[in-house]
Each structure stands twice: as C-alpha cells, then as structure tokens.
Design a protein around this motif. Structure first.
Motif, PDB file in Angstrom:
ATOM      1  N   GLY A  55       0.826  -1.208   0.000  1.00  0.00           N
ATOM      2  CA  GLY A  55       0.000   0.000   0.000  1.00  0.00           C
ATOM      3  C   GLY A  55       0.860   1.259   0.000  1.00  0.00           C
ATOM      4  O   GLY A  55       2.038   1.229   0.363  1.00  0.00           O
ATOM      5  N   PHE A  56       0.274   2.350  -0.413  1.00  0.00           N
ATOM      6  CA  PHE A  56       0.941   3.651  -0.417  1.00  0.00           C
ATOM      7  C   PHE A  56       0.689   4.305   0.934  1.00  0.00           C
ATOM      8  O   PHE A  56      -0.460   4.497   1.341  1.00  0.00           O
ATOM      9  N   VAL A  57       1.761   4.616   1.647  1.00  0.00           N
ATOM     10  CA  VAL A  57       1.659   5.203   2.984  1.00  0.00           C
ATOM     11  C   VAL A  57       2.083   6.660   2.908  1.00  0.00           C
ATOM     12  O   VAL A  57       3.105   6.992   2.322  1.00  0.00           O
ATOM     13  N   CYS A  58       1.286   7.527   3.506  1.00  0.00           N
ATOM     14  CA  CYS A  58       1.627   8.945   3.527  1.00  0.00           C
ATOM     15  C   CYS A  58       1.185   9.536   4.863  1.00  0.00           C
ATOM     16  O   CYS A  58       0.408   8.928   5.588  1.00  0.00           O
ATOM     17  N   PRO A  59       1.691  10.725   5.188  1.00  0.00           N
ATOM     18  CA  PRO A  59       1.258  11.360   6.433  1.00  0.00           C
ATOM     19  C   PRO A  59      -0.257  11.523   6.451  1.00  0.00           C
ATOM     20  O   PRO A  59      -0.882  11.666   5.395  1.00  0.00           O
ATOM     21  N   ASN A  60      -0.814  11.493   7.630  1.00  0.00           N
ATOM     22  CA  ASN A  60      -2.261  11.675   7.775  1.00  0.00           C
ATOM     23  C   ASN A  60      -2.667  13.049   7.276  1.00  0.00           C
ATOM     24  O   ASN A  60      -2.038  14.049   7.596  1.00  0.00           O
ATOM     25  N   PHE A  61      -3.713  13.092   6.486  1.00  0.00           N
ATOM     26  CA  PHE A  61      -4.232  14.351   5.952  1.00  0.00           C
ATOM     27  C   PHE A  61      -5.352  14.850   6.845  1.00  0.00           C
ATOM     28  O   PHE A  61      -6.133  14.051   7.363  1.00  0.00           O
ATOM     29  N   GLU A  62      -5.427  16.155   7.000  1.00  0.00           N
ATOM     30  CA  GLU A  62      -6.551  16.707   7.751  1.00  0.00           C
ATOM     31  C   GLU A  62      -7.832  16.222   7.094  1.00  0.00           C
ATOM     32  O   GLU A  62      -8.012  16.345   5.891  1.00  0.00           O
ATOM     33  N   GLY A  63      -8.721  15.634   7.886  1.00  0.00           N
ATOM     34  CA  GLY A  63      -9.987  15.155   7.343  1.00  0.00           C
ATOM     35  C   GLY A  63      -9.965  13.703   6.927  1.00  0.00           C
ATOM     36  O   GLY A  63     -11.005  13.097   6.793  1.00  0.00           O
ATOM     37  N   SER A  64      -8.785  13.108   6.731  1.00  0.00           N
ATOM     38  CA  SER A  64      -8.751  11.742   6.220  1.00  0.00           C
ATOM     39  C   SER A  64      -9.213  10.725   7.255  1.00  0.00           C
ATOM     40  O   SER A  64      -9.612   9.635   6.903  1.00  0.00           O
ATOM     41  N   ASP A  92       1.141   9.481  12.731  1.00  0.00           N
ATOM     42  CA  ASP A  92      -0.165   9.706  12.119  1.00  0.00           C
ATOM     43  C   ASP A  92       0.007   9.471  10.622  1.00  0.00           C
ATOM     44  O   ASP A  92       0.696  10.242   9.944  1.00  0.00           O
ATOM     45  N   PHE A  93      -0.593   8.395  10.118  1.00  0.00           N
ATOM     46  CA  PHE A  93      -0.409   8.084   8.708  1.00  0.00           C
ATOM     47  C   PHE A  93      -1.627   7.362   8.149  1.00  0.00           C
ATOM     48  O   PHE A  93      -2.479   6.879   8.893  1.00  0.00           O
ATOM     49  N   VAL A  94      -1.678   7.333   6.824  1.00  0.00           N
ATOM     50  CA  VAL A  94      -2.771   6.726   6.098  1.00  0.00           C
ATOM     51  C   VAL A  94      -2.178   5.709   5.127  1.00  0.00           C
ATOM     52  O   VAL A  94      -1.146   5.975   4.511  1.00  0.00           O
ATOM     53  N   VAL A  95      -2.843   4.565   4.986  1.00  0.00           N
ATOM     54  CA  VAL A  95      -2.446   3.575   3.989  1.00  0.00           C
ATOM     55  C   VAL A  95      -3.507   3.606   2.891  1.00  0.00           C
ATOM     56  O   VAL A  95      -4.688   3.381   3.154  1.00  0.00           O
ATOM     57  N   LEU A  96      -3.058   3.921   1.681  1.00  0.00           N
ATOM     58  CA  LEU A  96      -3.961   4.047   0.533  1.00  0.00           C
ATOM     59  C   LEU A  96      -3.804   2.852  -0.403  1.00  0.00           C
ATOM     60  O   LEU A  96      -2.732   2.250  -0.484  1.00  0.00           O
ATOM     61  N   GLY A  97      -4.839   2.571  -1.152  1.00  0.00           N
ATOM     62  CA  GLY A  97      -4.816   1.472  -2.109  1.00  0.00           C
ATOM     63  C   GLY A  97      -3.963   1.749  -3.329  1.00  0.00           C
ATOM     64  O   GLY A  97      -3.508   0.822  -3.992  1.00  0.00           O
ATOM     65  N   LYS A  98      -3.734   3.013  -3.640  1.00  0.00           N
ATOM     66  CA  LYS A  98      -2.919   3.413  -4.787  1.00  0.00           C
ATOM     67  C   LYS A  98      -2.173   4.684  -4.438  1.00  0.00           C
ATOM     68  O   LYS A  98      -2.582   5.433  -3.553  1.00  0.00           O
ATOM     69  N   SER A  99      -1.130   4.950  -5.190  1.00  0.00           N
ATOM     70  CA  SER A  99      -0.389   6.193  -5.013  1.00  0.00           C
ATOM     71  C   SER A  99      -1.099   7.326  -5.735  1.00  0.00           C
ATOM     72  O   SER A  99      -1.460   7.188  -6.903  1.00  0.00           O
ATOM     73  N   LYS A 118      -3.453   6.985  14.022  1.00  0.00           N
ATOM     74  CA  LYS A 118      -3.226   8.187  14.822  1.00  0.00           C
ATOM     75  C   LYS A 118      -2.371   7.770  16.002  1.00  0.00           C
ATOM     76  O   LYS A 118      -2.752   6.872  16.761  1.00  0.00           O
ATOM     77  N   GLY A 119      -1.198   8.368  16.141  1.00  0.00           N
ATOM     78  CA  GLY A 119      -0.303   7.994  17.220  1.00  0.00           C
ATOM     79  C   GLY A 119       0.096   6.529  17.190  1.00  0.00           C
ATOM     80  O   GLY A 119       0.303   5.904  18.219  1.00  0.00           O
TER      81      GLY A 119
END
Length: 123
Positions: A55-64, A92-99, A118-119
C-alpha cells in the motif's frame, strides 16, 4: 513495543527518497528505511510486524480520519499542512490502495483508504 510496518511505498513528505518500511514506538516514528533494515533494527521479543501489502503510505491528511481524502488541491502535499513521516514525529499516517502520484488528478479522491493511524494506533 516496537511496531514494524513493512512492504509499503512510504511517502515521507520530507524531500527524501521514498521508503519501504518504518518503526513506530510509543506513538512516534522511530526510524524509516528499507524492509530489511527496519526488521533487523527492531528484532526482539517486544516487536510486532504489520504488512502494508504494498500500500501507499503517507502522512495523515486533515480530514482523512473520516475516511476520505480532503486535498485543498489535488497535488497539495505541503508538509506544513500535511505532516511528515520522520523520526520523532507523531505516527499519524494513512495507507492508501494506490499512489496519488500514479493516477490522473481526477481520480485522486477515488483512491481507497485501507487504514488510518493516529499515534501509531489504527482508527
């Protein structure tokens, strides 16, 4: 307990090269790098492994955290707004299905969110 997240495409938002893996301890990023380096660094009885399944991991976005991508503009990855994956930062990060870098701008908001942390804890 050290949590090792591996087998991902990690966008750190720090201007460096993308990574594959990272370690979280006490809700903070401890280290970021290759799968092999992170697993080796964290080896021990107090370690948990989490497969990011490419998965594509990125910093958590406000609202995500509410399970949608809330970009101000389609390619807005400003670290002062979006956070970053770096040693000492809150995990704080999000795992997305695609970049978001590999789909047309019009499809960014359609990218599935696989999980939100979160944390260092999944929400």
């Amino acid at each position: 307990m050290k949590q090792v997240y591996y087998n991902g495409k990690v966008y750190t938002n720090t201007g460096g090269n993308p990574a594959q893996a990272f370690i979280v301890e006490n809700g903070k990023f401890l280290a970021i790098g290759t799968d092999e380096d992170m697993v080796t660094m964290a080896l021990g009885p107090a370690m948990a492994l989490f497969d990011l399944k490419n998965g594509f991991v990125c910093p958590n976005f406000e609202g995500s955290a509410e399970s949608y991508l809330d970009f101000n503009s389609d390619r807005d990855f400003d670290e002062s707004v979006r956070g970053r994956i770096a040693r000492g930062e809150s995990a704080d990060f999000v795992v997305l299905g695609k970049s978001p870098f590999e789909v047309p701008d019009s499809d960014i908001k359609k990218i599935p969110i696989l999980s939100v942390y979160k944390g260092g804890k999944e929400k």
